[in-house]
Design an enzyme around this catalytic site. Structure first.
Site, mmCIF file in Angstrom:
data_model
loop_
_atom_site.group_PDB
_atom_site.id
_atom_site.type_symbol
_atom_site.label_atom_id
_atom_site.label_comp_id
_atom_site.label_asym_id
_atom_site.label_seq_id
_atom_site.Cartn_x
_atom_site.Cartn_y
_atom_site.Cartn_z
ATOM 1 N N SER A 1 -7.335 6.383 -0.600
ATOM 2 C CA SER A 1 -6.828 7.036 -1.624
ATOM 3 C C SER A 1 -7.643 8.517 -1.915
ATOM 4 O O SER A 1 -7.076 9.313 -2.764
ATOM 5 C CB SER A 1 -7.192 6.338 -3.182
ATOM 6 O OG SER A 1 -6.435 4.986 -2.987
ATOM 7 N N HIS B 1 -0.628 7.747 2.890
ATOM 8 C CA HIS B 1 -1.028 7.296 1.589
ATOM 9 C C HIS B 1 -0.016 6.702 0.666
ATOM 10 O O HIS B 1 0.854 7.639 0.195
ATOM 11 C CB HIS B 1 -1.814 8.297 0.773
ATOM 12 C CG HIS B 1 -2.216 7.864 -0.695
ATOM 13 N ND1 HIS B 1 -2.613 8.810 -1.637
ATOM 14 C CD2 HIS B 1 -2.712 6.648 -1.013
ATOM 15 C CE1 HIS B 1 -2.946 8.054 -2.811
ATOM 16 N NE2 HIS B 1 -3.217 6.811 -2.274
ATOM 17 N N GLU C 1 2.110 9.975 0.504
ATOM 18 C CA GLU C 1 1.572 11.387 0.608
ATOM 19 C C GLU C 1 1.077 11.302 2.374
ATOM 20 O O GLU C 1 0.272 10.301 2.540
ATOM 21 C CB GLU C 1 0.216 11.399 -0.051
ATOM 22 C CG GLU C 1 0.465 12.245 -1.419
ATOM 23 C CD GLU C 1 -0.868 12.429 -2.061
ATOM 24 O OE1 GLU C 1 -1.207 13.385 -2.608
ATOM 25 O OE2 GLU C 1 -1.676 11.368 -2.281
ATOM 26 N N ASN D 1 -4.275 11.552 -6.632
ATOM 27 C CA ASN D 1 -5.454 10.974 -7.354
ATOM 28 C C ASN D 1 -6.255 12.021 -8.072
ATOM 29 O O ASN D 1 -6.965 11.634 -9.017
ATOM 30 C CB ASN D 1 -6.136 10.113 -6.410
ATOM 31 C CG ASN D 1 -5.696 8.551 -6.150
ATOM 32 O OD1 ASN D 1 -5.331 8.045 -7.311
ATOM 33 N ND2 ASN D 1 -5.406 8.200 -5.281
HETATM 34 P P1 NAD Z 1 -8.240 -4.425 -1.541
HETATM 35 O O1 NAD Z 1 -9.670 -4.736 -1.997
HETATM 36 O O2 NAD Z 1 -7.256 -5.362 -2.273
HETATM 37 O O3 NAD Z 1 -8.173 -5.235 -0.071
HETATM 38 C C1 NAD Z 1 -9.035 -4.691 1.075
HETATM 39 C C2 NAD Z 1 -8.952 -5.689 2.061
HETATM 40 O O4 NAD Z 1 -9.519 -4.985 3.069
HETATM 41 C C3 NAD Z 1 -9.518 -6.984 1.979
HETATM 42 O O5 NAD Z 1 -8.557 -7.962 2.071
HETATM 43 C C4 NAD Z 1 -10.800 -6.935 2.676
HETATM 44 O O6 NAD Z 1 -11.322 -8.242 3.172
HETATM 45 C C5 NAD Z 1 -10.164 -6.215 3.784
HETATM 46 N N1 NAD Z 1 -11.282 -5.158 4.811
HETATM 47 C C6 NAD Z 1 -12.437 -4.987 4.389
HETATM 48 N N2 NAD Z 1 -13.160 -4.595 5.518
HETATM 49 C C7 NAD Z 1 -12.322 -4.765 6.665
HETATM 50 C C8 NAD Z 1 -12.683 -4.804 7.953
HETATM 51 N N3 NAD Z 1 -13.729 -4.258 8.504
HETATM 52 N N4 NAD Z 1 -11.441 -5.256 8.671
HETATM 53 C C9 NAD Z 1 -10.512 -5.739 8.264
HETATM 54 N N5 NAD Z 1 -10.279 -5.842 6.965
HETATM 55 C C10 NAD Z 1 -11.028 -5.468 6.086
HETATM 56 O O7 NAD Z 1 -8.126 -3.045 -1.716
HETATM 57 P P2 NAD Z 1 -6.606 -2.193 -1.799
HETATM 58 O O8 NAD Z 1 -6.338 -2.172 -3.275
HETATM 59 O O9 NAD Z 1 -5.400 -2.798 -0.730
HETATM 60 O O10 NAD Z 1 -7.168 -0.750 -0.962
HETATM 61 C C11 NAD Z 1 -7.111 -0.624 0.463
HETATM 62 C C12 NAD Z 1 -7.043 0.990 0.808
HETATM 63 O O11 NAD Z 1 -5.975 1.455 -0.076
HETATM 64 C C13 NAD Z 1 -8.052 1.755 0.148
HETATM 65 O O12 NAD Z 1 -8.484 2.599 0.948
HETATM 66 C C14 NAD Z 1 -7.535 2.145 -1.298
HETATM 67 O O13 NAD Z 1 -8.316 3.189 -1.823
HETATM 68 C C15 NAD Z 1 -6.044 2.488 -0.683
HETATM 69 N N6 NAD Z 1 -5.158 2.577 -1.896
HETATM 70 C C16 NAD Z 1 -5.230 1.598 -2.881
HETATM 71 C C17 NAD Z 1 -4.162 1.498 -3.696
HETATM 72 C C18 NAD Z 1 -4.003 0.747 -4.958
HETATM 73 O O14 NAD Z 1 -3.373 0.770 -5.906
HETATM 74 N N7 NAD Z 1 -4.839 -0.397 -5.120
HETATM 75 C C19 NAD Z 1 -2.934 2.553 -3.764
HETATM 76 C C20 NAD Z 1 -3.074 3.538 -2.707
HETATM 77 C C21 NAD Z 1 -4.158 3.472 -1.941
#
Ligand code: NAD
Length: 296
Positions: free
Chosen positions: A118, A139, A151, A189
């Protein structure tokens, strides 16, 4: 591109895997534990059931899509045939840099490495690989199967060819892709998070309550969801990480996360994913109410 590896099976990773599998791609979904992967598959299946009920997906399309998803805890196995890797692991710089170092060694030389980050710099992520021209930001928005926008973030060294491949892929996924440059928070963001932070400050300073703030923004600005509910939905820990990146990246105190946000994340109240943030989300129901911590 036929074989897609998705790293991380949390909120975003399971949505990204769902989308690619539904569109006919072979998906390898990676996470740290089999338990997390099994939860992700359950979520994908439930979300597909909703599409079946709505009539936008048939039962047999659902079954074929689920069969196209393989799960892995071993990164090397998961990327061996990847044409594209979409990294959606925890929003943490060190985790992402380490993953991209490994991906660069393990994925085929022709594979494109994308991050769903993000806010973390694509340029910085690309710089730890020997293929910065093939590293890009992809993104997606939450929930991925529903939201139209992607994005597409060009790092300093991303090639025009990689960008065009990803723009084309987004079209294939039936998304609308927008090209943006690599600056903190990109576009989405950089604009959204200061608004969410200001909503939290408005609550913190006692100007209005949770539902009053959200009602003003929903009915006054025609937003489909108020900023505090949206923060819960995104994850308060994710919001805090993004604001910290904006604050550090621009060196401007206007992005400083509200102390209330810091406190809630430190206490483990991260929104929908933990069952409580500004609102409470009782398990097994779609109903939610303002958290008793904020009710008058
Ligand atoms: P989340 O915490 O729900 O999930 C992250 C997952 O990654 C977890 O299941 C964790 O176990 C796993 N993980 C961590 N380290 C790892 C590794 N080394 N190998 C494999 N898996 C690993 O987080 P999320 O909300 O899904 O966010 C994930 C990414 O997407 C982030 O970069 C975030 O900024 C981005 N993002 C989030 C949103 C949102 O609305 N939540 C929107 C757009 C982008």
């Amino acid at each position: 591109m036929k074989n897609i590896t998705v790293i991380g099976s949390g909120t975003m990773g399971n949505g990204i895997a769902h989308l690619f599998a539904q569109q006919g791609f072979a998906v390898s979904l990676v996470d740290l534990s089999p338990e997390q992967l099994s939860m992700a598959l359950t979520t994908i299946s439930k979300n597909m059931d909703r599409q079946v009920t709505k009539g936008t997906l048939s039962e047999s399309q659902k079954m074929s899509a689920l069969q196209r998803i393989q799960t892995h805890t071993d990164l090397a196995m998961a990327v061996v045939q990847a044409d594209l890797v979409v990294e959606a692991a925890t929003e943490n710089l060190e985790i992402k840099l380490e993953l991209f170092r490994q991906l660069d060694q393990l994925a085929p030389a022709t594979a494109v490495l994308a991050s769903n980050t993000s806010s973390i710099s694509i340029t910085q992520i690309a710089a730890v690989t020997k293929r910065p021209a093939q590293v890009i930001g992809m993104h997606f928005m939450n929930p991925v199967p529903v939201m139209k926008l992607v994005e597409v973030i060009q790092g300093y060294a991303t090639s025009a060819e990689t960008t065009s491949q990803i723009m084309q892929l987004a079209l294939q996924l039936d998304k609308v892709a927008v090209e943006v440059q690599d600056y903190p928070g990109f576009v989405a963001n950089r604009i959204l998070m200061p608004m969410i932070n200001e909503a939290i400050y408005t609550l913190y300073e006692g100007v209005a309550g949770v539902s009053e703030i959200d009602t003003v923004m929903k009915l006054g600005m025609a937003h489909p969801m108020g900023p505090l509910q949206l923060a819960d939905f995104i994850g308060l820990d994710v919001c805090l990480s993004i604001l910290s990146v904006l604050q550090e990246g621009f060196g401007n105190p206007k992005y400083a996360p509200c102390p209330l946000l810091r406190t809630m994340v430190a206490a483990g109240f991260k929104g929908v994913k933990t069952g409580e943030g500004f609102y409470c989300y009782p398990a097994g129901t779609k109903d939610f109410t303002v958290s008793s911590r904020f009710s008058k």
